[in-house]
Design an enzyme around this catalytic site. Structure first.
Site, PDB file in Angstrom:
ATOM      1  CG  HIS A 256      -1.779  -1.162   1.392  1.00  0.00           C
ATOM      2  ND1 HIS A 256      -2.037  -1.747   2.613  1.00  0.00           N
ATOM      3  CD2 HIS A 256      -2.459  -1.887   0.472  1.00  0.00           C
ATOM      4  CE1 HIS A 256      -2.863  -2.776   2.449  1.00  0.00           C
ATOM      5  NE2 HIS A 256      -3.123  -2.879   1.156  1.00  0.00           N
ATOM      6  CD  GLU A 294      -5.430  -4.348  -1.245  1.00  0.00           C
ATOM      7  OE1 GLU A 294      -6.145  -3.329  -1.312  1.00  0.00           O
ATOM      8  OE2 GLU A 294      -4.774  -4.641  -0.232  1.00  0.00           O
TER       9      GLU A 294
END
Length: 368
Positions: A256, A294
């Site tokens: 992330h 994601e």
């Protein structure tokens, strides 16, 4: 550099050292950044097909391995389209470069260095490269996965970015040092829109303490020339929330990101940090064959940037808290296509599903 100095300059960081590289004409000099006079001199010759790197040291001597690595990295930086480099130099005593497949001897010809192999050699960019951790399986919350090594400490990756003239580092989070910047970044409206982690200092301390206690995740702070610009989380995908949504392998990694400092947002900086994060995760364990990410499915800037950096856009899916897009980068593609420098903007704007997606690169703000 003076007005009449036309030399090209570069900084290399092999084996945790800082070496200055200066190329003027065909003469390439490598010297320690600390002023030590013990440097080395090379010739970089741009011959057709395969550039040649020649050591100009004493006939009876041999180059220092760190100097050799710095010279090779500089040669590939100067000739980014070259897939291999001819090496006219003795190899340092005890080197593992041949055994590791970095240098390939050739009978009746000069040894060669394959670009794809060299960029997989951790000692050129990791100050403290780790041996692959012995494989032992455990079960955590019903998920069977390899036991992970202890999380690293300090600077884990260092790379000079020629187009910025800056050195990028990835450092593990030190809560006392990094909490003020992390707190400010999380309350930045641009970051908060995607991460949704606004709050007071106590909340953000608790967040970082949770990451520090989680063996699955490593928190990192990105810096340009020592100035912090963003926060990253690197995780093992097998035991992460993403695992049920694809066939997660034992050593897949995910990450992330957020860029907290507004002046470090934009194409020149993104083309430095995004491939560097990928590069670090592939170097950290040679068994890692895929990286996954994601982002929220509506984070269009992130998704476009990922495509240009080699991430295939596989599918959209639903987490409990967001609709996400699954992006995957294969190790073979990253090193085979030299994606540490992202691709130029393509002429086609529409994405190609799964296999090859290289849309235009834009600014990036955050990826929860």
């Amino acid at each position: 550099m003076t007005a009449h100095d036309t030399a090209w300059r570069f900084h290399a960081h092999p084996e945790g050292r800082v070496l200055d590289v200066r190329l003027e004409g065909t003469v390439l000099k490598v010297t320690p950044h600390d002023g030590d006079r013990h440097g080395s001199t090379w010739a970089l010759r741009a011959q057709p097909g395969t550039p040649r790197l020649e050591w100009l040291g004493a006939c009876a001597g041999e180059p220092d391995e760190a100097h050799l690595l710095a010279a090779i990295e500089a040669a590939f930086q100067r000739h980014p389209a070259a897939r291999q480099l001819a090496l006219q130099s003795p190899l340092p005593t005890g080197t593992r470069l041949v055994d590791a497949g970095i240098v390939t001897p050739a009978e009746g010809a000069l040894p060669t260095v394959a670009r794809e192999a060299f960029w997989q050699w951790p000692r050129a960019w990791l100050p403290q490269p780790r041996e692959p951790f012995a494989q032992r399986f455990i079960v955590t919350q019903g998920k069977r996965h390899p036991l992970r090594p202890a999380k690293p400490q300090g600077t884990v990756y260092r790379r000079h970015i020629p187009w910025l003239g800056k050195t990028l580092t990835l450092d593990t989070v030190d809560i006392e040092r990094d909490l003020p910047a992390f707190h400010r970044w999380m309350n930045d409206p641009v970051v908060a829109h995607f991460w949704e982690e606004e709050g007071d200092l106590a909340r953000h301390r608790q967040y970082l303490e949770g990451i520090a206690a989680d063996p699955r995740v490593t928190g990192l702070v990105g810096r340009f020339d020592g100035e912090p610009f963003g926060y990253f989380e690197a995780y093992w995908a097998r035991e992460d929330r993403i695992a049920p949504f694809y066939d997660a392998a034992d050593h897949d990694r995910g990450w992330h990101a957020l860029v907290g400092e507004a002046r470090f947002r934009g194409k020149p900086f993104l083309t430095a940090w995004m491939p560097s994060v990928s590069h670090y995760l592939f170097l950290d364990d040679p068994r890692t064959q895929r990286l996954v990410i994601e982002p929220r499915a509506d984070n269009e800037k992130m998704i476009r940037s990922l495509g240009r950096c080699g991430y295939a856009h596989v599918k959209e899916f639903d987490f409990p808290h967001k609709r996400a897009l699954l992006g995957v980068l294969w190790r073979e593609r990253f090193f085979g296509e030299a994606l540490w420098i992202p691709r130029a903007d393509p002429t086609a704007a529409s994405p190609a599903p799964v296999r090859r997606h290289e849309p235009s690169l834009e600014d990036i703000h955050a990826n929860p």
